[in-house]
Design an enzyme around this catalytic site. Structure first.
Site, mmCIF file in Angstrom:
data_model
loop_
_atom_site.group_PDB
_atom_site.id
_atom_site.type_symbol
_atom_site.label_atom_id
_atom_site.label_comp_id
_atom_site.label_asym_id
_atom_site.label_seq_id
_atom_site.Cartn_x
_atom_site.Cartn_y
_atom_site.Cartn_z
ATOM 1 N N ASP A 95 0.794 -1.231 0.000
ATOM 2 C CA ASP A 95 0.000 0.000 0.000
ATOM 3 C C ASP A 95 0.830 1.287 0.000
ATOM 4 O OD1 ASP A 95 -2.612 -0.848 -0.271
ATOM 5 O OD2 ASP A 95 -2.829 -1.292 1.861
ATOM 6 N N ASP A 156 -6.093 -4.686 -4.919
ATOM 7 C CA ASP A 156 -5.848 -3.313 -4.460
ATOM 8 C C ASP A 156 -4.490 -2.803 -4.930
ATOM 9 O OD1 ASP A 156 -7.262 -5.169 -2.855
ATOM 10 O OD2 ASP A 156 -7.356 -3.799 -1.166
HETATM 11 N N1 GLY Z 1 -6.816 -1.715 0.526
HETATM 12 C C1 GLY Z 1 -7.806 -2.240 1.369
HETATM 13 C C2 GLY Z 1 -9.188 -1.807 1.110
HETATM 14 O O1 GLY Z 1 -9.567 -1.415 0.039
HETATM 15 O O2 GLY Z 1 -9.946 -1.881 2.053
#
Ligand code: GLY
Length: 369
Positions: A95, A156
């Site tokens: 992330d 994601d």
């Molecule tokens: N990246 C985690 C979510 O979208 O909750």
């Protein structure tokens, strides 16, 4: 009212309110609100949370459009606090784009600060190092050295690839872009189903790279259709196309978009999972806002996507947005995961993507991805 004028009016209201919100929350990194008041994720045990760049990102977008100095100051303070995350290897995962593109990337774009470029490159190097070459996929979360999630990748991650594209642009070193494209190429095959829907989690053997299955993750179940996952795929592949010009990524983004448009109910209200039971009232306004951003990106070449984006944004503004200046949030009825205890609350990245989409509509956005 014409779309651009309408979006400008909503943005003016957002900016006016955000001036007040910043005044009372200048030292926080918010995730959600309790009774309309931001919580704070700055403490050492919370500083690595994946959403910690979004409020700063929203403030940078508004600073670019309106020039309010308090927005920049608050965003810069958050960027500095995130250094504690950069120095915590367990807190560094897939992330990093969410955290550092929206803080350091924005700061570097607006001010050219070397310290911000340094942070971006540190984060990009770490993200690049997460590629599993056998699978061609970037590893998602960490585990405490057990290796249980060494063979997990998630959809994601497509949204974090722009950190790698930007690192190549900044250094003229193609390795980062090559790693991003390796992940995108393999993700297109491993996550995207025939009908255009996508899985949340793909598992693989971390030694051989062999794909072993998919998991439901934050959606309802394995094989279902978690809406935010669909939104990460739609916008993520569109962004990979924008950065590389590779036609395959555009085709995937359109395939996902066509599937999504076939699933959004007439009301324009987006559920948490497109396959959830009809009597389930779980919603996710964040997915609606991210869809709008991705659809506007695709809308540059095909008006049907832009029209769909505007419909989503107008629904959010009319039915799911709080303009009360005494409350800290904007979007309501957001959900982190289908099986969580809590649903239909406020989440900061909903506000970020809502603001980004409106700015795209007015042509005043600062492109941070
Ligand atoms: N990246 C985690 C979510 O979208 O909750």
């Amino acid at each position: 009212m014409e779309n651009r004028t309408w979006a400008q009016e909503i943005l003016d209201r957002i900016c006016r309110k955000e001036v007040r919100v910043v005044e009372r929350n200048a030292d926080k990194i918010p995730y959600t609100t309790q009774d309309g008041v931001f919580d704070d994720w700055s403490a050492p045990d919370r500083i690595c949370w994946w959403t910690n760049g979004f409020w700063a990102g929203q403030l940078w977008l508004l600073y670019h459009a309106y020039g309010v100095e308090s927005f920049r100051h608050t965003a810069e303070k958050i960027e500095e606090k995130l250094d504690a995350n950069l120095m915590n290897h367990m807190g560094m995962d897939h992330d990093s784009g969410f955290k550092w593109l929206l803080t350091s990337g924005a700061n570097f774009a607006e001010t050219g600060r070397e310290a911000s470029k340094n942070r971006l490159m540190l984060a990009a190097g770490n993200l690049a190092g997460r590629l599993n070459p056998a699978a061609g996929l970037i590893r998602a979360w960490n585990d405490p050295g057990t290796g249980d999630t060494a063979g997990w990748a998630i959809i994601d991650c497509m949204m974090n690839l722009p950190l790698l594209y930007r690192a190549s642009e900044m250094t003229k070193d193609p390795r980062f872009r090559q790693i991003a494209m390796c992940h995108a190429d393999h993700a297109g095959k491993a996550f995207v189903r025939k009908d255009g829907s996508v899985a949340h989690i793909v598992t693989f053997d971390p030694e051989t790279g062999e794909i072993t299955g998919t998991r439901g993750g934050q959606g309802m179940r394995e094989g279902s259709s978690w809406t935010r996952g669909q939104s990460w795929a739609l916008y993520g592949f569109a962004l990979s196309y924008r950065h590389t010009g590779k036609r395959e990524y555009l085709d995937i983004a359109r395939k996902v978009a066509d599937y999504v448009l076939s699933q959004i109910p007439e009301s324009g209200i987006v559920p948490v999972d497109f396959l959830q039971p009809a009597d389930c009232d779980y919603e996710d306004s964040t997915a609606a806002a991210i869809f709008a951003c991705g659809l506007l990106e695709l809308g540059k070449e095909n008006g049907k996507y832009a029209d769909a984006a505007v419909r989503l944004l107008r629904t959010l503004a009319e039915k799911r947005c709080c303009f009360d200046e005494e409350q800290d949030h904007f979007l309501e009825k957001c959900t982190a995961a289908y099986h969580d205890e809590k649903h239909n609350f406020t989440i900061i990245y909903g506000d970020y993507f809502f603001t980004e989409a409106l700015l795209k509509l007015t042509g005043k956005d600062l492109f941070l991805w």
